[in-house]
Write an enzyme that holds these catalytic residues in place. Sequence first.
Site, PDB file in Angstrom:
ATOM      1  N   LYS A  12       0.644  -1.024  -0.371  1.00 44.44           N
ATOM      2  CA  LYS A  12       0.369   0.042   0.192  1.00 44.44           C
ATOM      3  C   LYS A  12       0.869   1.082   0.052  1.00 44.44           C
ATOM      4  O   LYS A  12       0.771   2.181  -0.940  1.00 44.44           O
ATOM      5  CB  LYS A  12      -0.897  -0.031   1.253  1.00 44.44           C
ATOM      6  CG  LYS A  12      -2.232  -0.413   1.126  1.00 44.44           C
ATOM      7  CD  LYS A  12      -3.037  -0.717   2.496  1.00 44.44           C
ATOM      8  CE  LYS A  12      -4.017  -1.348   2.477  1.00 44.44           C
ATOM      9  NZ  LYS A  12      -4.597  -1.609   4.140  1.00 44.44           N
ATOM     10  N   ASP A  89      -9.244   1.906   4.179  1.00 43.20           N
ATOM     11  CA  ASP A  89      -9.488   1.092   4.166  1.00 43.20           C
ATOM     12  C   ASP A  89      -9.599   0.178   2.956  1.00 43.20           C
ATOM     13  O   ASP A  89      -9.873   0.758   2.048  1.00 43.20           O
ATOM     14  CB  ASP A  89     -10.338   0.585   5.277  1.00 43.20           C
ATOM     15  CG  ASP A  89     -10.522  -1.245   6.462  1.00 43.20           C
ATOM     16  OD1 ASP A  89      -9.418  -1.375   6.497  1.00 43.20           O
ATOM     17  OD2 ASP A  89     -11.520  -1.466   6.162  1.00 43.20           O
ATOM     18  N   SER A  90      -9.081  -1.188   2.876  1.00 40.32           N
ATOM     19  CA  SER A  90      -9.429  -1.206   1.526  1.00 40.32           C
ATOM     20  C   SER A  90      -9.614  -2.778   1.716  1.00 40.32           C
ATOM     21  O   SER A  90      -9.850  -3.101   2.676  1.00 40.32           O
ATOM     22  CB  SER A  90      -8.079  -0.962   0.472  1.00 40.32           C
ATOM     23  OG  SER A  90      -7.378  -1.563   0.853  1.00 40.32           O
ATOM     24  N   ASP A 175      -5.434  -8.763  -6.765  1.00 39.47           N
ATOM     25  CA  ASP A 175      -4.656  -8.244  -7.878  1.00 39.47           C
ATOM     26  C   ASP A 175      -4.543  -9.587  -8.500  1.00 39.47           C
ATOM     27  O   ASP A 175      -5.389  -9.799  -9.595  1.00 39.47           O
ATOM     28  CB  ASP A 175      -3.678  -8.106  -8.042  1.00 39.47           C
ATOM     29  CG  ASP A 175      -3.156  -6.203  -7.516  1.00 39.47           C
ATOM     30  OD1 ASP A 175      -5.315  -5.932  -7.182  1.00 39.47           O
ATOM     31  OD2 ASP A 175      -2.220  -6.018  -7.054  1.00 39.47           O
TER      32      ASP A 175
END
Length: 216
Positions: A12, A89-90, A175
């Site tokens: 990140k 936050d993800s 991903d």
Amino acid sequence: MRLLIATTNPDKLREIRHLLAHVPVDLVSLRDLPPFPEPEETGTTFQENARLKALYYNARTRADPPRGPRGSSAVGCEIGPFDYTVAEDSGLVVDALDGEPGVHSARFLRADASYPERFAEIYRRLAERPGRPRTARFVCALAVARDGRVAYETTGVIEGEIAAAPRGTAGFGYDPIFFYPPYGSTLAEVTEDAKLRVAHRGEAFRKLASWLKEGM
Ligand code: IMP
């Protein structure tokens, strides 16, 4: 201007440094501070968790830290204070799994599970729901705290699908299983630049960059 980026996640952080590279700010991350306890992410939404983290780390790095019930103090005074504390936050939201892994993305399956194990679990659960759409999205909620309150918040989203099988070695986390139709590939098959142009964190941090520049 000094910003505390409230994350220890190196992936990140690399993306965030890339996204804020053109903003004249001094970025400090939790990796640059002495370790201190993380807050419990008790929120049920990405936004709640982003707010909770921003306020927590802001309180811990203020010049005049509020004292905890047992007089516990802040750690950041010698490195802080910061003009702003930025938290995000993800996670990955899969429609056919009723939104899972969602806010549990980082700990999905087990806190120490590998991503291939998590992918296998997602494919196993999807196989139990044949005919359900494969649609999914990455969400990034961002919150900025200053002087004990939330000064700015925003979100970024990228819509896509769960790929037929994991593909690609770039990027991080989920991903390889996130297929982005306009690229005809997963987000792990494109460069970081191409990912950030369209992805959730790119959108959220570009909005933050505009907000910061307005205030300069
Ligand atoms: P957080 O630290 O609670 O926000 O956890 C976020 C988790 O969501 C990460 O550890 C990843 O598993 C996942 N995630 C968030 N953003 C991305 C991304 O851009 N690509 C892949 N996985 C992501």
